[in-house]
Design a protein around this motif. Sequence first.
Motif, PDB file in Angstrom:
ATOM      1  N   GLN A 405       0.962  -1.159   0.006  1.00 49.90           N
ATOM      2  CA  GLN A 405      -0.194  -0.207   0.152  1.00 49.90           C
ATOM      3  C   GLN A 405       0.998   1.407  -0.110  1.00 49.90           C
ATOM      4  OE1 GLN A 405      -2.470  -0.981   3.467  1.00 49.90           O
ATOM      5  NE2 GLN A 405      -4.299  -1.149   2.137  1.00 49.90           N
ATOM      6  N   LYS A 406       2.179   1.366   0.147  1.00 50.58           N
ATOM      7  CA  LYS A 406       2.941   2.336   0.057  1.00 50.58           C
ATOM      8  C   LYS A 406       3.459   2.418  -1.090  1.00 50.58           C
ATOM      9  CE  LYS A 406       4.357   1.545   5.102  1.00 50.58           C
ATOM     10  NZ  LYS A 406       5.622   1.301   5.959  1.00 50.58           N
ATOM     11  N   LEU A 407       3.326   1.639  -2.000  1.00 48.90           N
ATOM     12  CA  LEU A 407       3.794   2.007  -3.571  1.00 48.90           C
ATOM     13  C   LEU A 407       3.074   2.775  -4.235  1.00 48.90           C
ATOM     14  CD1 LEU A 407       4.339  -2.184  -4.214  1.00 48.90           C
ATOM     15  CD2 LEU A 407       6.160  -0.472  -3.759  1.00 48.90           C
ATOM     16  N   PRO A 408       3.655   3.355  -5.192  1.00 48.33           N
ATOM     17  CA  PRO A 408       2.688   4.498  -5.900  1.00 48.33           C
ATOM     18  C   PRO A 408       1.740   3.575  -6.653  1.00 48.33           C
ATOM     19  CG  PRO A 408       5.145   4.556  -6.235  1.00 48.33           C
ATOM     20  CD  PRO A 408       5.166   3.364  -5.728  1.00 48.33           C
ATOM     21  N   GLU A 409       0.682   4.467  -6.951  1.00 47.02           N
ATOM     22  CA  GLU A 409      -0.668   3.897  -7.629  1.00 47.02           C
ATOM     23  C   GLU A 409      -0.333   3.630  -9.044  1.00 47.02           C
ATOM     24  OE1 GLU A 409      -4.011   5.886  -7.593  1.00 47.02           O
ATOM     25  OE2 GLU A 409      -4.446   5.944  -5.466  1.00 47.02           O
ATOM     26  N   GLY A 410      -0.663   2.455  -9.381  1.00 45.68           N
ATOM     27  CA  GLY A 410      -0.269   2.093 -10.727  1.00 45.68           C
ATOM     28  C   GLY A 410      -0.403   0.390 -10.840  1.00 45.68           C
ATOM     29  N   VAL A 411       0.086  -0.039 -12.055  1.00 40.34           N
ATOM     30  CA  VAL A 411       0.047  -1.643 -12.339  1.00 40.34           C
ATOM     31  C   VAL A 411       1.083  -2.296 -11.231  1.00 40.34           C
ATOM     32  CG1 VAL A 411       0.683  -3.120 -14.164  1.00 40.34           C
ATOM     33  CG2 VAL A 411      -0.318  -1.105 -14.754  1.00 40.34           C
ATOM     34  N   ALA A 412       2.067  -1.742 -10.850  1.00 45.05           N
ATOM     35  CA  ALA A 412       2.844  -2.630  -9.971  1.00 45.05           C
ATOM     36  C   ALA A 412       2.213  -2.714  -8.791  1.00 45.05           C
ATOM     37  CB  ALA A 412       4.248  -1.797  -9.880  1.00 45.05           C
ATOM     38  N   ARG A 413       1.571  -1.718  -8.251  1.00 48.15           N
ATOM     39  CA  ARG A 413       0.761  -1.824  -6.883  1.00 48.15           C
ATOM     40  C   ARG A 413      -0.337  -2.640  -7.026  1.00 48.15           C
ATOM     41  NH1 ARG A 413      -1.868   3.200  -3.631  1.00 48.15           N
ATOM     42  NH2 ARG A 413      -2.521   2.157  -1.699  1.00 48.15           N
ATOM     43  N   GLN A 414      -1.136  -2.674  -8.046  1.00 43.96           N
ATOM     44  CA  GLN A 414      -2.122  -3.738  -8.210  1.00 43.96           C
ATOM     45  C   GLN A 414      -1.469  -5.019  -8.270  1.00 43.96           C
ATOM     46  OE1 GLN A 414      -4.822  -2.224 -11.384  1.00 43.96           O
ATOM     47  NE2 GLN A 414      -5.130  -0.015 -10.691  1.00 43.96           N
ATOM     48  N   ASN A 415      -0.450  -5.135  -8.926  1.00 44.42           N
ATOM     49  CA  ASN A 415      -0.111  -6.646  -9.212  1.00 44.42           C
ATOM     50  C   ASN A 415       0.371  -7.186  -7.547  1.00 44.42           C
ATOM     51  OD1 ASN A 415      -0.716  -6.543 -11.832  1.00 44.42           O
ATOM     52  ND2 ASN A 415       1.271  -6.210 -12.416  1.00 44.42           N
ATOM     53  N   ALA A 416       1.120  -6.435  -6.946  1.00 43.59           N
ATOM     54  CA  ALA A 416       1.483  -6.630  -5.803  1.00 43.59           C
ATOM     55  C   ALA A 416       0.323  -7.024  -5.025  1.00 43.59           C
ATOM     56  CB  ALA A 416       2.303  -5.669  -5.211  1.00 43.59           C
ATOM     57  N   LEU A 417      -0.706  -6.251  -4.727  1.00 42.17           N
ATOM     58  CA  LEU A 417      -1.772  -6.615  -3.926  1.00 42.17           C
ATOM     59  C   LEU A 417      -2.685  -8.043  -4.281  1.00 42.17           C
ATOM     60  CD1 LEU A 417      -3.070  -3.016  -3.293  1.00 42.17           C
ATOM     61  CD2 LEU A 417      -2.089  -4.617  -1.649  1.00 42.17           C
ATOM     62  N   ALA A 418      -2.782  -8.115  -5.997  1.00 44.49           N
ATOM     63  CA  ALA A 418      -3.320  -9.305  -6.131  1.00 44.49           C
ATOM     64  C   ALA A 418      -2.567 -10.533  -5.740  1.00 44.49           C
ATOM     65  CB  ALA A 418      -3.318  -8.990  -7.820  1.00 44.49           C
ATOM     66  N   ASN A 419      -1.229 -10.464  -5.860  1.00 45.45           N
ATOM     67  CA  ASN A 419      -0.392 -11.724  -5.405  1.00 45.45           C
ATOM     68  C   ASN A 419      -0.638 -11.803  -4.232  1.00 45.45           C
ATOM     69  OD1 ASN A 419       1.159 -12.863  -7.991  1.00 45.45           O
ATOM     70  ND2 ASN A 419       1.637 -10.770  -8.132  1.00 45.45           N
ATOM     71  N   ILE A 420      -0.588 -10.910  -3.209  1.00 47.31           N
ATOM     72  CA  ILE A 420      -0.554 -10.976  -1.831  1.00 47.31           C
ATOM     73  C   ILE A 420      -1.986 -11.742  -1.364  1.00 47.31           C
ATOM     74  CG2 ILE A 420      -0.778  -9.761   0.394  1.00 47.31           C
ATOM     75  CD1 ILE A 420       1.334  -7.950  -1.114  1.00 47.31           C
ATOM     76  N   VAL A 421      -3.142 -10.764  -1.829  1.00 47.65           N
ATOM     77  CA  VAL A 421      -4.428 -11.223  -1.617  1.00 47.65           C
ATOM     78  C   VAL A 421      -4.654 -12.712  -2.125  1.00 47.65           C
ATOM     79  CG1 VAL A 421      -6.806 -10.890  -2.204  1.00 47.65           C
ATOM     80  CG2 VAL A 421      -5.261  -8.763  -1.274  1.00 47.65           C
ATOM     81  N   SER A 422      -4.059 -13.041  -3.362  1.00 48.99           N
ATOM     82  CA  SER A 422      -4.259 -14.351  -3.846  1.00 48.99           C
ATOM     83  C   SER A 422      -3.769 -15.564  -2.757  1.00 48.99           C
ATOM     84  CB  SER A 422      -3.539 -14.629  -5.094  1.00 48.99           C
ATOM     85  OG  SER A 422      -3.751 -15.907  -5.489  1.00 48.99           O
ATOM     86  N   GLN A 423      -2.644 -15.327  -2.247  1.00 46.80           N
ATOM     87  CA  GLN A 423      -2.287 -16.233  -1.023  1.00 46.80           C
ATOM     88  C   GLN A 423      -3.014 -16.080   0.248  1.00 46.80           C
ATOM     89  OE1 GLN A 423       1.930 -16.806  -0.299  1.00 46.80           O
ATOM     90  NE2 GLN A 423       2.720 -16.436  -2.214  1.00 46.80           N
ATOM     91  N   TRP A 424      -3.448 -15.007   0.551  1.00 52.14           N
ATOM     92  CA  TRP A 424      -4.235 -14.713   1.682  1.00 52.14           C
ATOM     93  C   TRP A 424      -5.458 -15.587   1.740  1.00 52.14           C
ATOM     94  CZ3 TRP A 424      -5.533  -9.084   3.710  1.00 52.14           C
ATOM     95  CH2 TRP A 424      -5.875  -9.208   5.129  1.00 52.14           C
ATOM     96  N   SER A 425      -5.912 -15.543   0.486  1.00 55.59           N
ATOM     97  CA  SER A 425      -7.498 -16.018   0.249  1.00 55.59           C
ATOM     98  C   SER A 425      -7.295 -17.592   0.366  1.00 55.59           C
ATOM     99  CB  SER A 425      -8.221 -15.676  -0.858  1.00 55.59           C
ATOM    100  OG  SER A 425      -7.196 -16.233  -2.209  1.00 55.59           O
ATOM    101  N   GLU A 426      -5.838 -18.200   0.281  1.00 55.75           N
ATOM    102  CA  GLU A 426      -5.984 -19.630   0.479  1.00 55.75           C
ATOM    103  C   GLU A 426      -6.134 -19.938   2.003  1.00 55.75           C
ATOM    104  OE1 GLU A 426      -5.733 -22.152  -1.717  1.00 55.75           O
ATOM    105  OE2 GLU A 426      -5.622 -20.924  -3.410  1.00 55.75           O
ATOM    106  N   SER A 427      -5.429 -19.034   2.818  1.00 57.00           N
ATOM    107  CA  SER A 427      -5.546 -19.397   4.157  1.00 57.00           C
ATOM    108  C   SER A 427      -6.530 -18.784   5.123  1.00 57.00           C
ATOM    109  CB  SER A 427      -4.134 -18.828   4.837  1.00 57.00           C
ATOM    110  OG  SER A 427      -4.017 -17.722   4.688  1.00 57.00           O
ATOM    111  N   ASP A 428      -7.092 -17.475   4.711  1.00 53.67           N
ATOM    112  CA  ASP A 428      -8.098 -16.864   5.312  1.00 53.67           C
ATOM    113  C   ASP A 428      -8.814 -16.106   4.211  1.00 53.67           C
ATOM    114  OD1 ASP A 428      -9.615 -15.629   7.105  1.00 53.67           O
ATOM    115  OD2 ASP A 428      -7.966 -14.723   8.229  1.00 53.67           O
ATOM    116  N   PRO A 429      -9.879 -16.851   3.575  1.00 51.09           N
ATOM    117  CA  PRO A 429     -10.373 -16.085   2.670  1.00 51.09           C
ATOM    118  C   PRO A 429     -11.234 -14.984   3.146  1.00 51.09           C
ATOM    119  CG  PRO A 429     -11.459 -18.180   2.897  1.00 51.09           C
ATOM    120  CD  PRO A 429     -10.136 -18.226   3.737  1.00 51.09           C
ATOM    121  N   GLN A 430     -12.056 -15.257   4.336  1.00 51.15           N
ATOM    122  CA  GLN A 430     -12.835 -14.083   4.875  1.00 51.15           C
ATOM    123  C   GLN A 430     -12.115 -12.748   5.078  1.00 51.15           C
ATOM    124  OE1 GLN A 430     -16.409 -14.214   6.008  1.00 51.15           O
ATOM    125  NE2 GLN A 430     -16.000 -12.420   5.609  1.00 51.15           N
ATOM    126  N   ALA A 431     -10.893 -12.681   5.728  1.00 48.04           N
ATOM    127  CA  ALA A 431     -10.067 -11.725   5.987  1.00 48.04           C
ATOM    128  C   ALA A 431      -9.854 -11.120   4.600  1.00 48.04           C
ATOM    129  CB  ALA A 431      -8.995 -12.210   6.636  1.00 48.04           C
TER     130      ALA A 431
END
Length: 645
Positions: A405-431
């Motif tokens: 979230q500290k990264l500048p807005e743009g494709v790189a930030r969106q890709n980072a969050l997408a990868n993180i949330v993808s892993q997160w949803s495997e262990s805690d999808p509600q969160a």
Amino acid sequence: MQRFALPIVIAIAALLTGIFIGRYTSSSTQVVPSRQNTRTSTETAANSLSPAPVSRRTPRSTPDSREAVAAVSSEDIISKIQTALTHSGSRHTYATFSKIAETVDASNVRDVLAFVQTLRKPQEKSMLISLFVGRWAELDPPAAIAYAQTIPAGTSRNWAITSAVAGWVETDASAATAWAQQLPAGPARDQAMQTIISALADKDPRAALTFMQSLPSGRNRQSLYWPIFSHWTMTDPVAAADSALQMPAGASRDTALQVVGANWANQDPEAAFAWANTLPPGEGRNITLQNILSGWANKDPQKAAAIIATLPAGSVREQSISNVARQWAMADARAALKWTEELPPGDAQRNAVRTVLVSWVQSEPSAAAEYVASLPPGKAQEEAITSVALQLASSDVQGAIGWAQKLPEGVARQNALANIVSQWSESDPQAAADFALRASEGEGRRALLENVSRQWARNDPQAALAWAGNLPDPTTRDLVLPGLIGVLAESDPREAAKLVARLSNPEAQASATAAIAWQWAGSDPQSASKWLASFPESKGRQQAFESLMNRWSQNDPYEAGVWLGTLPQGESRDAAVTSFTRRIVSSDPQAAVQWAESIGNQNLRDRQIEAIVVTWLQTDANRATAWLANSSLSAETKARLLLAK
């Protein structure tokens, strides 16, 4: 050849571990007296793969140890095992078990193994079974082998058989080999032969090579060169290298050269590198050089890096850069990163930077993340951000989110969050879903919600649907439900069809209906077609008809055509016919063009006919030209199509 190197190394590592377990007890200076084989005929026949009885050899002894060891009761051995298990975390545990194994003999081994089978921890059970079976095989190989083969298929059974063979080969290599060769071709036989060859190579690599080459050729024979040349290089790398080079050119020689290079580099990388440079050009030489430089990087990464700089451009240099970066980063990620930054720009340099970052983020996640954020925008930064995001998310999701979230807005930030949330949803999808709901559009809120909901639906569809159904905002609900319905349709399209009515947005309904139609057409197109026929004429119905026909005509064009013939004229039929003709044009262009002529919308009809004729002219110009001459297309269109031919 390179694609086989890593799997072979792993297999040999496991093999040598098993051999170590089986042979450890044989180093004892005490001797258990030879006993008569008391097994009954029933025991001997317990397994069809049990070896035939072999002549017994006197157990090994030393001049100082000729007194027979008094028999130890099963109860005493089991008591010692239980005591040792209470300290299973100690580094002395294995040595303790090895000493206990020295007291095992044919009179107590079955009782001891019966107790071991009752242990709850699989790792302890597997280790002790292998240890005691290996000892048993030194005393009574057929009995030990027969017992190992009664263990249920799996890792424990494989290790037990490996240990039994290793113990057998210590006392009678010929009998062990004869037994292994009568096994049916497959993993069990391969593993047994690897165990035998490795044990022989430990004593005399040259003799082991001669013995192996005298065996009939069989599957995975190439892997047998690894233990031979590994042992040989440890004691006499020059002789091992000469022997490898004298082998006929081919995959087996390449394997031998790789083993020599990798092991020699651990002892004297400069000598190994000088030798590898004298090898004849080819894949064997290339991979050998890569292995040597990778091993060199373990000892002196700066020197290895300097050597790489002198290599000509090509696969050896590029792969060696990646290998050295990986090894160097494990020891000093900052120094490795500085080196990779100074490399000439290109794919090799970007891959090396990414490799270093993966290691750095594990040891210093904050420093690595700050470095990545400071990179200039572009492809290199986006790739680096993705690597760091995946590594951070595997250990600290919240920290990874905060960094992204500290990264500048743009494709790189969106890709980072997408990868993180993808892993997160495997262990805690509600969160993960709650976070996606709070995300901003600059963080790719829509993509995050769709990604989380789909993954959640695959793991727990009912929970995912309950969450989506309780969303207070209809717009958000319509955003995530189509993806959930599409995932549910993969396993139960009929149930998914019942959920379409829960969508309030016509576009969302159309998207979900088309997804269900595609999945349902793969298993029951007749039911899918009846369901779709109940929909009123609309853009959604057209889209669904097109999806249904696209899948149905792929699997059964005849039945799909029969159903098309039952449809009344209309936009949905036109969409289905268009999809159908696209599917059959390559196999039956004449039928495709006849169906296209039945499209009611003139503009759509003409466009589809032209598309079919263009394809037809390329595959069968004579028939296409004859049809075109008699078609209802305008003279101008006919002339244009013929010129395009």
